[in-house]
Design a protein around this motif. Structure first.
Motif, PDB file in Angstrom:
ATOM      1  N   THR A  99      42.647  31.707  47.450  1.00 38.53           N
ATOM      2  CA  THR A  99      41.433  32.303  47.999  1.00 38.53           C
ATOM      3  C   THR A  99      41.554  33.823  48.024  1.00 38.53           C
ATOM      4  O   THR A  99      42.642  34.363  48.158  1.00 38.53           O
ATOM      5  N   GLY A 100      40.421  34.479  47.883  1.00 36.59           N
ATOM      6  CA  GLY A 100      40.358  35.929  47.980  1.00 36.59           C
ATOM      7  C   GLY A 100      40.799  36.646  46.725  1.00 36.59           C
ATOM      8  O   GLY A 100      41.959  36.611  46.369  1.00 36.59           O
ATOM      9  N   ASN A 101      39.849  37.261  46.032  1.00 37.11           N
ATOM     10  CA  ASN A 101      40.138  38.061  44.833  1.00 37.11           C
ATOM     11  C   ASN A 101      40.971  37.296  43.808  1.00 37.11           C
ATOM     12  O   ASN A 101      41.971  37.803  43.303  1.00 37.11           O
ATOM     13  N   VAL A 102      40.565  36.087  43.509  1.00 33.08           N
ATOM     14  CA  VAL A 102      41.308  35.227  42.593  1.00 33.08           C
ATOM     15  C   VAL A 102      41.081  35.686  41.151  1.00 33.08           C
ATOM     16  O   VAL A 102      39.944  35.868  40.723  1.00 33.08           O
TER      17      VAL A 102
ATOM     18  N   GLU B 249      42.085  35.653  27.643  1.00 37.08           N
ATOM     19  CA  GLU B 249      40.963  35.457  28.548  1.00 37.08           C
ATOM     20  C   GLU B 249      41.373  35.692  29.992  1.00 37.08           C
ATOM     21  O   GLU B 249      42.509  35.460  30.370  1.00 37.08           O
ATOM     22  N   ALA B 250      40.385  36.126  30.786  1.00 45.21           N
ATOM     23  CA  ALA B 250      40.603  36.310  32.214  1.00 45.21           C
ATOM     24  C   ALA B 250      39.373  35.823  32.956  1.00 45.21           C
ATOM     25  O   ALA B 250      38.249  35.964  32.473  1.00 45.21           O
ATOM     26  N   ALA B 251      39.589  35.235  34.135  1.00 47.59           N
ATOM     27  CA  ALA B 251      38.491  34.760  34.966  1.00 47.59           C
ATOM     28  C   ALA B 251      38.718  35.225  36.394  1.00 47.59           C
ATOM     29  O   ALA B 251      39.850  35.259  36.865  1.00 47.59           O
ATOM     30  N   GLU B 252      37.624  35.585  37.051  1.00 50.48           N
ATOM     31  CA  GLU B 252      37.661  35.998  38.453  1.00 50.48           C
ATOM     32  C   GLU B 252      36.780  35.065  39.253  1.00 50.48           C
ATOM     33  O   GLU B 252      35.761  34.587  38.756  1.00 50.48           O
ATOM     34  N   ALA B 253      37.146  34.827  40.521  1.00 51.96           N
ATOM     35  CA  ALA B 253      36.344  33.990  41.411  1.00 51.96           C
ATOM     36  C   ALA B 253      36.777  34.243  42.848  1.00 51.96           C
ATOM     37  O   ALA B 253      37.784  34.906  43.103  1.00 51.96           O
TER      38      ALA B 253
ATOM     39  N   THR C 181      35.448  28.620  41.938  1.00 48.26           N
ATOM     40  CA  THR C 181      34.100  28.673  42.493  1.00 48.26           C
ATOM     41  C   THR C 181      33.838  30.024  43.144  1.00 48.26           C
ATOM     42  O   THR C 181      34.774  30.725  43.523  1.00 48.26           O
ATOM     43  N   GLY C 182      32.566  30.348  43.266  1.00 44.44           N
ATOM     44  CA  GLY C 182      32.167  31.582  43.943  1.00 44.44           C
ATOM     45  C   GLY C 182      32.140  32.779  43.029  1.00 44.44           C
ATOM     46  O   GLY C 182      33.162  33.411  42.812  1.00 44.44           O
ATOM     47  N   ASN C 183      30.976  33.074  42.470  1.00 44.85           N
ATOM     48  CA  ASN C 183      30.795  34.250  41.607  1.00 44.85           C
ATOM     49  C   ASN C 183      31.836  34.330  40.498  1.00 44.85           C
ATOM     50  O   ASN C 183      32.546  35.317  40.352  1.00 44.85           O
ATOM     51  N   VAL C 184      31.931  33.283  39.717  1.00 45.63           N
ATOM     52  CA  VAL C 184      32.905  33.207  38.627  1.00 45.63           C
ATOM     53  C   VAL C 184      32.475  34.132  37.491  1.00 45.63           C
ATOM     54  O   VAL C 184      31.318  34.127  37.078  1.00 45.63           O
ATOM     55  N   ILE C 185      33.414  34.925  37.003  1.00 43.67           N
ATOM     56  CA  ILE C 185      33.193  35.770  35.832  1.00 43.67           C
ATOM     57  C   ILE C 185      34.323  35.516  34.856  1.00 43.67           C
ATOM     58  O   ILE C 185      35.496  35.665  35.199  1.00 43.67           O
ATOM     59  N   LEU C 186      33.974  35.115  33.640  1.00 46.35           N
ATOM     60  CA  LEU C 186      34.948  34.869  32.582  1.00 46.35           C
ATOM     61  C   LEU C 186      34.752  35.918  31.503  1.00 46.35           C
ATOM     62  O   LEU C 186      33.645  36.103  31.018  1.00 46.35           O
ATOM     63  N   THR C 187      35.828  36.626  31.144  1.00 46.67           N
ATOM     64  CA  THR C 187      35.748  37.603  30.060  1.00 46.67           C
ATOM     65  C   THR C 187      36.606  37.130  28.908  1.00 46.67           C
ATOM     66  O   THR C 187      37.727  36.661  29.097  1.00 46.67           O
TER      67      THR C 187
END
Length: 166
Positions: A96-99, A106-110, A125-131
């Motif tokens: 949890t927190g700044n995952v 590839e990198a993903a944030e959530a 989950t929670g505002n997932v961004i995949l680059t």
């Protein structure tokens, strides 16, 4: 004739500019390679709390989890061990927190991620961004199957795809 020309022009214009699309579910490759979830898991953090009663460990502060080429960082990671007799092994990890999850290029944030070791799935989950290179996708949820190297994005998927043009 003008309407046909206009339709062709608009189609070419859309093909030559970055595309923004939305969908309810999108499947993409993640990490470019399959991942071996049987490899050892290395965890580093600022603090560690172990709970003997429920068989969990809580890593907090600058947590970095590594397994093979995959790296996951977060503010906090709860490690749950399998129950039963014999040697205990990691069952799942809840970050949890700044995952941030990085695998290959590839990198993903959530906001949140659960890595189920036995199934080889990571649910973010929670505002997932995949680059992926210069392309980016966002959604409410992403499920990564490390056995196949595929990710499925769900819940109002948006993408920005670079076409390679100037």
């Amino acid at each position: 004739m003008f309407t046909k020309f206009r339709a062709v022009f608009m189609a070419l214009l859309l093909a030559l500019t970055p595309a923004i699309t939305t969908a309810q579910g999108t499947q993409v490759a993640f990490g470019g390679l399959k991942h071996d979830s049987t490899q050892p898991v290395e965890v580093s953090s600022d603090t560690l709390q172990i709970n003997q009663e429920d068989g969990s460990a809580v890593f907090s502060g600058n947590v970095v989890v590594g397994q093979g080429t995959m790296r996951l960082s977060a503010d906090r990671v709860v490690v749950v061990y399998s129950a039963g007799d014999g040697p205990r092994k990691i069952s799942k990890m809840h970050a949890t927190g700044n995952v941030v999850l990085v695998n290959g290029a590839e990198a993903a944030e959530a906001a949140d991620a659960v890595y189920s070791i036995d199934s080889g799935n990571i649910v973010m989950t929670g505002n997932v961004i995949l680059t992926q290179g210069q392309s980016a996708l966002s959604s409410n949820k992403m499920v990564v199957d490390l056995n196949t190297g595929q990710a499925t994005l769900e819940g109002r998927v948006k993408s920005i795809l670079q076409t390679g043009g100037n």
